[in-house]
Design a protein around this motif. Structure first.
Motif, PDB file in Angstrom:
ATOM      1  N   THR A  50     -17.100  26.982   8.389  1.00 26.32           N
ATOM      2  CA  THR A  50     -16.383  27.663   7.314  1.00 26.32           C
ATOM      3  C   THR A  50     -15.110  26.925   6.914  1.00 26.32           C
ATOM      4  OG1 THR A  50     -17.194  29.687   8.349  1.00 26.32           O
ATOM      5  CG2 THR A  50     -15.637  29.941   6.558  1.00 26.32           C
ATOM      6  N   TRP A  51     -14.593  26.106   7.821  1.00 20.20           N
ATOM      7  CA  TRP A  51     -13.394  25.325   7.519  1.00 20.20           C
ATOM      8  C   TRP A  51     -13.745  23.913   7.032  1.00 20.20           C
ATOM      9  CZ3 TRP A  51     -13.911  28.522  11.754  1.00 20.20           C
ATOM     10  CH2 TRP A  51     -13.082  29.654  11.762  1.00 20.20           C
ATOM     11  N   GLY A  52     -15.014  23.700   6.677  1.00 18.55           N
ATOM     12  CA  GLY A  52     -15.436  22.386   6.201  1.00 18.55           C
ATOM     13  C   GLY A  52     -14.733  21.952   4.930  1.00 18.55           C
ATOM     14  N   GLY A  53     -14.435  22.910   4.061  1.00 21.64           N
ATOM     15  CA  GLY A  53     -13.703  22.579   2.836  1.00 21.64           C
ATOM     16  C   GLY A  53     -12.280  22.161   3.127  1.00 21.64           C
ATOM     17  N   GLU A  54     -11.671  22.822   4.122  1.00 23.42           N
ATOM     18  CA  GLU A  54     -10.303  22.482   4.518  1.00 23.42           C
ATOM     19  C   GLU A  54     -10.245  21.076   5.104  1.00 23.42           C
ATOM     20  OE1 GLU A  54      -7.277  23.944   8.025  1.00 23.42           O
ATOM     21  OE2 GLU A  54      -8.431  25.478   6.968  1.00 23.42           O
ATOM     22  N   LEU A  55     -11.219  20.728   5.939  1.00 17.98           N
ATOM     23  CA  LEU A  55     -11.242  19.383   6.510  1.00 17.98           C
ATOM     24  C   LEU A  55     -11.494  18.338   5.428  1.00 17.98           C
ATOM     25  CD1 LEU A  55     -11.106  17.667   9.104  1.00 17.98           C
ATOM     26  CD2 LEU A  55     -13.590  17.866   9.243  1.00 17.98           C
ATOM     27  N   ALA A  56     -12.361  18.661   4.470  1.00 16.11           N
ATOM     28  CA  ALA A  56     -12.608  17.734   3.367  1.00 16.11           C
ATOM     29  C   ALA A  56     -11.332  17.471   2.579  1.00 16.11           C
ATOM     30  CB  ALA A  56     -13.696  18.294   2.447  1.00 16.11           C
ATOM     31  N   ARG A  57     -10.552  18.515   2.359  1.00 15.68           N
ATOM     32  CA  ARG A  57      -9.285  18.329   1.623  1.00 15.68           C
ATOM     33  C   ARG A  57      -8.317  17.458   2.406  1.00 15.68           C
ATOM     34  NH1 ARG A  57     -10.740  23.453  -0.039  1.00 15.68           N
ATOM     35  NH2 ARG A  57      -9.726  24.515   1.692  1.00 15.68           N
ATOM     36  N   LEU A  58      -8.309  17.585   3.734  1.00 15.26           N
ATOM     37  CA  LEU A  58      -7.472  16.686   4.533  1.00 15.26           C
ATOM     38  C   LEU A  58      -7.889  15.232   4.333  1.00 15.26           C
ATOM     39  CD1 LEU A  58      -7.165  18.526   7.996  1.00 15.26           C
ATOM     40  CD2 LEU A  58      -5.391  18.248   6.261  1.00 15.26           C
ATOM     41  N   ALA A  59      -9.184  15.043   4.058  1.00 12.57           N
ATOM     42  CA  ALA A  59      -9.695  13.694   3.828  1.00 12.57           C
ATOM     43  C   ALA A  59      -9.522  13.245   2.383  1.00 12.57           C
ATOM     44  CB  ALA A  59     -11.172  13.641   4.202  1.00 12.57           C
ATOM     45  N   GLY A  60      -9.024  14.136   1.530  1.00 14.22           N
ATOM     46  CA  GLY A  60      -8.787  13.792   0.127  1.00 14.22           C
ATOM     47  C   GLY A  60      -9.991  13.950  -0.769  1.00 14.22           C
ATOM     48  N   VAL A  61     -11.010  14.710  -0.325  1.00  8.43           N
ATOM     49  CA  VAL A  61     -12.186  14.950  -1.153  1.00  8.43           C
ATOM     50  C   VAL A  61     -12.398  16.454  -1.292  1.00  8.43           C
ATOM     51  CG1 VAL A  61     -13.261  12.774  -0.489  1.00  8.43           C
ATOM     52  CG2 VAL A  61     -13.805  14.849   0.793  1.00  8.43           C
ATOM     53  N   GLU A  62     -13.152  16.829  -2.310  1.00  4.12           N
ATOM     54  CA  GLU A  62     -13.373  18.245  -2.584  1.00  4.12           C
ATOM     55  C   GLU A  62     -14.772  18.647  -2.137  1.00  4.12           C
ATOM     56  OE1 GLU A  62     -12.759  22.157  -3.707  1.00  4.12           O
ATOM     57  OE2 GLU A  62     -11.310  20.513  -3.502  1.00  4.12           O
ATOM     58  N   LEU A  63     -14.854  19.724  -1.366  1.00  2.00           N
ATOM     59  CA  LEU A  63     -16.112  20.322  -0.965  1.00  2.00           C
ATOM     60  C   LEU A  63     -15.871  21.832  -0.972  1.00  2.00           C
ATOM     61  CD1 LEU A  63     -18.946  19.356  -0.051  1.00  2.00           C
ATOM     62  CD2 LEU A  63     -18.184  19.686   2.304  1.00  2.00           C
ATOM     63  N   PRO A  64     -16.458  22.563  -1.935  1.00  7.62           N
ATOM     64  CA  PRO A  64     -16.072  23.963  -2.156  1.00  7.62           C
ATOM     65  C   PRO A  64     -16.704  24.962  -1.185  1.00  7.62           C
ATOM     66  CG  PRO A  64     -17.731  23.329  -3.757  1.00  7.62           C
ATOM     67  CD  PRO A  64     -17.416  22.088  -2.952  1.00  7.62           C
ATOM     68  N   VAL A  65     -16.441  24.777   0.118  1.00  9.92           N
ATOM     69  CA  VAL A  65     -16.949  25.708   1.127  1.00  9.92           C
ATOM     70  C   VAL A  65     -16.075  26.957   1.138  1.00  9.92           C
ATOM     71  CG1 VAL A  65     -17.489  26.060   3.561  1.00  9.92           C
ATOM     72  CG2 VAL A  65     -17.794  23.801   2.532  1.00  9.92           C
ATOM     73  N   LEU A  66     -16.706  28.127   1.067  1.00  9.28           N
ATOM     74  CA  LEU A  66     -15.988  29.394   1.109  1.00  9.28           C
ATOM     75  C   LEU A  66     -16.577  30.286   2.201  1.00  9.28           C
ATOM     76  CD1 LEU A  66     -15.838  30.191  -2.728  1.00  9.28           C
ATOM     77  CD2 LEU A  66     -13.963  29.389  -1.287  1.00  9.28           C
ATOM     78  N   PRO A  67     -15.756  31.147   2.803  1.00 11.39           N
ATOM     79  CA  PRO A  67     -16.278  32.062   3.821  1.00 11.39           C
ATOM     80  C   PRO A  67     -16.975  33.261   3.180  1.00 11.39           C
ATOM     81  CG  PRO A  67     -13.913  32.369   3.570  1.00 11.39           C
ATOM     82  CD  PRO A  67     -14.285  31.232   2.667  1.00 11.39           C
ATOM     83  N   ARG A  68     -18.104  33.652   3.747  1.00 15.41           N
ATOM     84  CA  ARG A  68     -18.832  34.834   3.296  1.00 15.41           C
ATOM     85  C   ARG A  68     -18.998  35.742   4.508  1.00 15.41           C
ATOM     86  NH1 ARG A  68     -24.656  34.726   0.004  1.00 15.41           N
ATOM     87  NH2 ARG A  68     -24.235  36.530  -1.317  1.00 15.41           N
ATOM     88  N   ARG A  69     -18.295  36.869   4.490  1.00 18.60           N
ATOM     89  CA  ARG A  69     -18.212  37.723   5.671  1.00 18.60           C
ATOM     90  C   ARG A  69     -19.484  38.546   5.887  1.00 18.60           C
ATOM     91  NH1 ARG A  69     -13.493  42.155   5.806  1.00 18.60           N
ATOM     92  NH2 ARG A  69     -14.957  43.279   4.459  1.00 18.60           N
ATOM     93  N   GLY A  70     -19.811  38.730   7.150  1.00 18.80           N
ATOM     94  CA  GLY A  70     -20.911  39.612   7.505  1.00 18.80           C
ATOM     95  C   GLY A  70     -20.621  40.344   8.799  1.00 18.80           C
TER      96      GLY A  70
END
Length: 385
Positions: free
Chosen positions: A206-226
């Motif tokens: 779920t934090w894949g988008g956050e890590l991508a941003r640290l790398a300077g690239v965009e990956l629009p991963v969002l959390p979907r709760r269940g």
């Protein structure tokens, strides 16, 4: 042997996808460092039910990934200890009316064409499969290839199976990526210092988008709760993973609103697991009374015997959602040395082996087990503002 501060590849994330990446990379002869800011299976994996499904996936790239993974899971089950609770118990999808049954037939025809085994179960034979099902259902389909594992134990044992080629660093948050003179990956910076490697695998869930941003690239991963309800231990009153036909539509939906559809399955340990709900509310863990009431009502509608059973606990998890419902798997051309393995939503446990094998083949120059173009990480770039 891996040293603490250098290896051939760094895998960020110690969930089941990261563990599978480490396992297959180690098996290919690479030295692997796995880094996670929490414990093994501390994120989505630890909140999962352990489903290994082909039944909920229509023909296309995700189903192809699931079929490869299903074969790999059978191989892994022969290698890993029995504690991982691999159980090829099959799935049963049921319809309440004739319209739903017609939709299931059409879905099954297309799945069979893709190589999935789907067996129609007429209404008068449903109770042969599940004696405690509610009366009056129109029928269903049995999927013998569906299975289940205990996800947290699977992640731990996959990491252990990597042997001394895998170095595990827990409780360390990745705060940045290290790059070389030409912009290529050279490792990561963590809360405890620098770790060097020419490849970094983003298996941060779920934090894949956050890590991508640290790398300077965009990956629009969002959390979907269940949410999941867990009952008291019972005799085996539910034999398969059983769910209603509308579950497939909920999985494919992109709605941010609360959606629930009954999903009920027994476990070897005795408790019955009850899902499934989906909603996009960020990382809010607030207990949703509405979601829990819907889950309980849906489960007792399918299995009236559960109406008198106590729920011992409930827990929430976050599925790593990408807008097209396909994970990002493979090298990122925007940053040489960065490889993604995230965004599997609720299917990450089932899809982990094929994902790990693809990543290992990418790292070693081997051929992937299927066409990976639909999973390319940069496919969202044109949609970025």
């Amino acid at each position: 042997m891996v040293t603490r501060n250098s290896s051939d590849v760094i895998v960020v994330g110690a969930g089941v996808v990261g563990a599978a990446c480490a396992y297959y990379a180690a098996g290919a002869g690479l030295r692997v460092t796995v880094i996670d800011r929490g414990p093994v299976a501390g994120g989505t994996t630890g909140a999962g039910e352990g489903n290994l499904l082909v039944s909920d996936k229509g023909p296309g790239p995700e189903l192809e990934l699931a079929i490869v993974s299903s074969e790999l899971w059978a191989e892994l089950a022969a290698l890993l200890p029995p504690e991982v609770e691999y159980e090829p118990k099959g799935g049963l999808v049921v319809a309440s009316g004739e319209d739903g049954m017609a939709a299931l037939r059409d879905f099954a025809v297309r799945q069979r064409q893709a190589g999935v085994t789907a067996e129609e179960v007429p209404a008068d034979r449903l109770h042969d499969r599940e004696p405690h099902l509610a009366p009056g259902l129109a029928g269903g389909f049995h999927y013998p290839e569906d299975a289940q594992v205990m996800p947290a134990l699977v992640a731990a044992h996959l990491l252990r199976a990597g042997g001394d080629r895998v170095c595990l660093r827990l409780g360390e948050e990745v705060t940045g990526l290290l790059t070389g003179a030409n912009g290529e990956v050279r490792g990561v910076r963590t809360s405890s210092g620098e770790v060097r490697a020419p490849y970094v695998v983003n298996a941060a869930g779920t934090w894949g988008g956050e890590l991508a941003r640290l790398a300077g690239v965009e990956l629009p991963v969002l959390p979907r709760r269940g949410f999941v309800l867990v009952t008291e231990p019972l005799p085996r009153v539910v034999r398969h993973k059983v769910y209603a036909a509308d579950y497939v539509a909920d999985v494919a939906s992109g709605s941010a609103a609360l959606q629930t559809s009954p999903v009920v399955e027994g476990t070897r340990a005795g408790p019955v697991l009850i899902g499934a709900s989906r909603e996009r509310v960020g990382f809010d863990r607030t207990l949703s009374t509405e979601a829990l009431q819907r889950l309980a009502a849906g489960a007792t509608a399918l299995f009236p015997v559960l109406a008198g059973v106590r729920v011992m606990r409930t827990y929430a998890g976050f599925r790593p959602y990408l807008p097209d419902h396909l994970p990002a798997i493979g090298p990122d051309p925007r940053l040489p040395g960065l490889v993604h393995a995230c965004g599997h939503e609720g299917a990450g446990i089932g899809l982990a082996p094929a994902t790990g094998l693809i990543v290992a083949r990418c790292l070693t120059g081997g051929d992937p087990p299927l066409d990976t173009r639909p999973f390319r990480p940069e496919r969202f770039a044109s949609a970025s503002p």
